[in-house]
Design a protein around this motif. Sequence first.
Motif, PDB file in Angstrom:
ATOM      1  N   MET A   1      44.518  44.022  33.771  1.00 56.70           N
ATOM      2  CA  MET A   1      43.886  43.567  34.978  1.00 56.70           C
ATOM      3  C   MET A   1      42.473  43.081  34.661  1.00 56.70           C
ATOM      4  O   MET A   1      41.793  43.646  33.831  1.00 56.70           O
ATOM      5  CB  MET A   1      43.798  44.693  35.992  1.00 56.70           C
ATOM      6  CG  MET A   1      45.024  44.916  36.775  1.00 56.70           C
ATOM      7  SD  MET A   1      44.663  46.037  38.123  1.00 56.70           S
ATOM      8  CE  MET A   1      46.277  46.677  38.345  1.00 56.70           C
ATOM      9  N   ALA A   7      41.275  44.237  42.403  1.00 53.84           N
ATOM     10  CA  ALA A   7      42.723  44.052  42.529  1.00 53.84           C
ATOM     11  C   ALA A   7      43.328  45.071  43.480  1.00 53.84           C
ATOM     12  O   ALA A   7      44.179  44.725  44.318  1.00 53.84           O
ATOM     13  CB  ALA A   7      43.381  44.153  41.162  1.00 53.84           C
ATOM     14  N   TRP A  67      44.670  35.679  45.803  1.00 53.04           N
ATOM     15  CA  TRP A  67      45.049  35.922  44.417  1.00 53.04           C
ATOM     16  C   TRP A  67      44.773  34.712  43.531  1.00 53.04           C
ATOM     17  O   TRP A  67      44.585  34.854  42.324  1.00 53.04           O
ATOM     18  CB  TRP A  67      46.520  36.335  44.338  1.00 53.04           C
ATOM     19  CG  TRP A  67      46.740  37.658  44.971  1.00 53.04           C
ATOM     20  CD1 TRP A  67      47.284  37.903  46.187  1.00 53.04           C
ATOM     21  CD2 TRP A  67      46.352  38.930  44.440  1.00 53.04           C
ATOM     22  NE1 TRP A  67      47.277  39.247  46.448  1.00 53.04           N
ATOM     23  CE2 TRP A  67      46.716  39.904  45.392  1.00 53.04           C
ATOM     24  CE3 TRP A  67      45.738  39.337  43.266  1.00 53.04           C
ATOM     25  CZ2 TRP A  67      46.475  41.251  45.188  1.00 53.04           C
ATOM     26  CZ3 TRP A  67      45.508  40.684  43.071  1.00 53.04           C
ATOM     27  CH2 TRP A  67      45.882  41.628  44.025  1.00 53.04           C
ATOM     28  N   TYR A  70      41.308  35.300  42.552  1.00 56.95           N
ATOM     29  CA  TYR A  70      41.249  36.452  41.653  1.00 56.95           C
ATOM     30  C   TYR A  70      41.602  36.043  40.227  1.00 56.95           C
ATOM     31  O   TYR A  70      40.923  36.433  39.275  1.00 56.95           O
ATOM     32  CB  TYR A  70      42.193  37.552  42.145  1.00 56.95           C
ATOM     33  CG  TYR A  70      42.282  38.725  41.210  1.00 56.95           C
ATOM     34  CD1 TYR A  70      41.288  39.680  41.194  1.00 56.95           C
ATOM     35  CD2 TYR A  70      43.358  38.879  40.342  1.00 56.95           C
ATOM     36  CE1 TYR A  70      41.346  40.758  40.339  1.00 56.95           C
ATOM     37  CE2 TYR A  70      43.436  39.949  39.491  1.00 56.95           C
ATOM     38  CZ  TYR A  70      42.423  40.893  39.489  1.00 56.95           C
ATOM     39  OH  TYR A  70      42.494  41.963  38.629  1.00 56.95           O
ATOM     40  N   HIS A  71      42.643  35.255  40.082  1.00 58.36           N
ATOM     41  CA  HIS A  71      43.046  34.837  38.739  1.00 58.36           C
ATOM     42  C   HIS A  71      42.087  33.821  38.137  1.00 58.36           C
ATOM     43  O   HIS A  71      42.052  33.670  36.918  1.00 58.36           O
ATOM     44  CB  HIS A  71      44.473  34.288  38.756  1.00 58.36           C
ATOM     45  CG  HIS A  71      45.494  35.363  38.971  1.00 58.36           C
ATOM     46  ND1 HIS A  71      45.682  36.400  38.101  1.00 58.36           N
ATOM     47  CD2 HIS A  71      46.367  35.569  39.986  1.00 58.36           C
ATOM     48  CE1 HIS A  71      46.622  37.200  38.544  1.00 58.36           C
ATOM     49  NE2 HIS A  71      47.054  36.722  39.703  1.00 58.36           N
TER      50      HIS A  71
END
Length: 104
Positions: A1, A7, A67, A70-71
């Motif tokens: 992660m 997350a 997301w 986030y990535h």
Amino acid sequence: MKNAKIAYSLFFFNVIYLISLLGYPVVLMLCVFTFDAPTSHDYVSNYITVYIMASYPVAVLLSLSCWIFYHARKFKWALIISNLLLFWIAAFILVGIASSLFSF
């Protein structure tokens, strides 16, 4: 992660928003009763309330796009997008307060 704390919070928010969609069809069906009174079609606040409630799944789907940020390691934007649904809730509350104070 990449960032475990972010997350887990994104996952927590998304699960709560997805669970809230279970009651959405019932609430949407009950929105019909907003126009139950003979003069209720004259008030704009009733239409705004129904449109906000009808667009609720759009907010949930937009919050799932957190997301992507986030990535891309844009953690601040990921948290902002995941809490985008709170703007819908705030708008719903503000319309309710405004309609009780003013007749529009």
